[in-house]
Enzyme design. Structure first.
Site, PDB file in Angstrom:
ATOM      1  N   GLU A   6       0.900  -1.182   0.072  1.00  0.00           N
ATOM      2  CA  GLU A   6       0.154  -0.004   0.079  1.00  0.00           C
ATOM      3  C   GLU A   6       0.906   1.167   0.143  1.00  0.00           C
ATOM      4  O   GLU A   6       1.552   1.367   0.975  1.00  0.00           O
ATOM      5  CB  GLU A   6      -0.956  -0.033   1.392  1.00  0.00           C
ATOM      6  CG  GLU A   6      -1.805   1.265   1.435  1.00  0.00           C
ATOM      7  CD  GLU A   6      -2.301   1.087   2.818  1.00  0.00           C
ATOM      8  OE1 GLU A   6      -2.563   2.321   3.469  1.00  0.00           O
ATOM      9  OE2 GLU A   6      -2.841   0.075   3.446  1.00  0.00           O
ATOM     10  N   THR A  33      -4.126   5.991   2.742  1.00  0.00           N
ATOM     11  CA  THR A  33      -4.247   7.461   3.435  1.00  0.00           C
ATOM     12  C   THR A  33      -5.055   8.316   2.455  1.00  0.00           C
ATOM     13  O   THR A  33      -4.822   9.521   2.145  1.00  0.00           O
ATOM     14  CB  THR A  33      -2.838   8.076   3.674  1.00  0.00           C
ATOM     15  OG1 THR A  33      -2.031   7.403   4.404  1.00  0.00           O
ATOM     16  CG2 THR A  33      -3.251   9.243   4.906  1.00  0.00           C
ATOM     17  N   LYS A  57     -10.624  -0.992   8.571  1.00  0.00           N
ATOM     18  CA  LYS A  57      -9.273  -0.919   9.133  1.00  0.00           C
ATOM     19  C   LYS A  57      -9.627  -0.187  10.533  1.00  0.00           C
ATOM     20  O   LYS A  57     -10.282   0.712  10.697  1.00  0.00           O
ATOM     21  CB  LYS A  57      -8.577   0.039   8.337  1.00  0.00           C
ATOM     22  CG  LYS A  57      -7.286   0.796   8.889  1.00  0.00           C
ATOM     23  CD  LYS A  57      -6.277   1.528   8.059  1.00  0.00           C
ATOM     24  CE  LYS A  57      -5.060   2.050   8.323  1.00  0.00           C
ATOM     25  NZ  LYS A  57      -4.409   2.889   7.583  1.00  0.00           N
TER      26      LYS A  57
END
Length: 213
Positions: free
Chosen positions: A43, A72, A132
């Protein structure tokens, strides 16, 4: 690959490497070192300089069984740019239902974030493929995962925050579907030194131990 196939890979891989580096060059080198170690999910966060270009470069050179995602992500613009660059999954640090819809339209998985039980359920019900839970180390670690899944069974949790070699399996054993690792998987000292062979050797320990579990 379809969203369902990509999501299956997220479940099977168990480990997601969250790349946050000071330069784009470091991010590309780190991703290549991780793939060489057998880490399948990388990621690239939008905190990395020129993150979109990094995603594009990594997507062009990753191994056949490797996936690259964008992390993000907080805006539809970021998500759109990442998807156009080749991102195969989208991860956000908060809950943005609009990004879930955008990812679904692009036929890729989306992972939004929550922390409290209410937030975790809200994220799940918004359609996020996984939830998450960040920062997990600040609220109890593996025991928190187990506690949350008691009344909320079946929610696929990605544990994130303060996870390393000594405890990543504890999160999986507590019920997490995947663990997101940053500096615990990628020591900043190795990246700063440009020691990508050393980084590959360090990360390979995680893969080898997971294979023995």
């Amino acid at each position: 690959m379809s969203r369902a196939a990509l999501l299956n890979d997220l479940y099977e891989a168990k480990i997601t490497a969250v790349v946050r580096t000071k330069t784009a060059e470091e991010a590309v080198g780190t991703a290549q070192a991780l793939y060489a170690a057998g880490i399948r999910l990388v990621e690239i966060t939008f905190t990395v300089p020129d993150a979109v270009a990094v995603i594009e470069a990594v997507a062009a050179e990753k191994p056949a069984n490797g996936l690259v995602g964008a992390g993000t992500v907080t805006t539809k613009t970021q998500a759109g740019e990442a998807l156009a660059a080749g991102a195969q999954f989208i991860v956000g640090p908060v809950n943005r239902p609009a990004l879930v819809a955008q990812a679904q339209e692009a036929d890729v998985p989306c992972i939004m974030a929550g922390l409290t039980p209410t937030e975790i359920l809200d994220v799940h019900e918004s359609g996020s493929d996984m939830v998450k839970v960040f920062p997990i180390d600040s609220v109890g670690g593996p025991s928190y995962v187990k506690s949350v899944l008691g009344p909320l069974p079946g929610i696929p949790i990605v544990a994130s925050g303060g996870i390393g070699f000594d405890n990543y399996r504890a999160y999986l054993e507590a019920g997490a579907a995947n663990v997101a690792l940053g500096s615990g998987l990628m020591p900043p000292s190795l990246i700063a030194a440009g020691d990508y062979d050393g980084l590959t050797a360090f990360a390979r320990r995680f893969v080898e131990e997971l294979a023995l579990a």
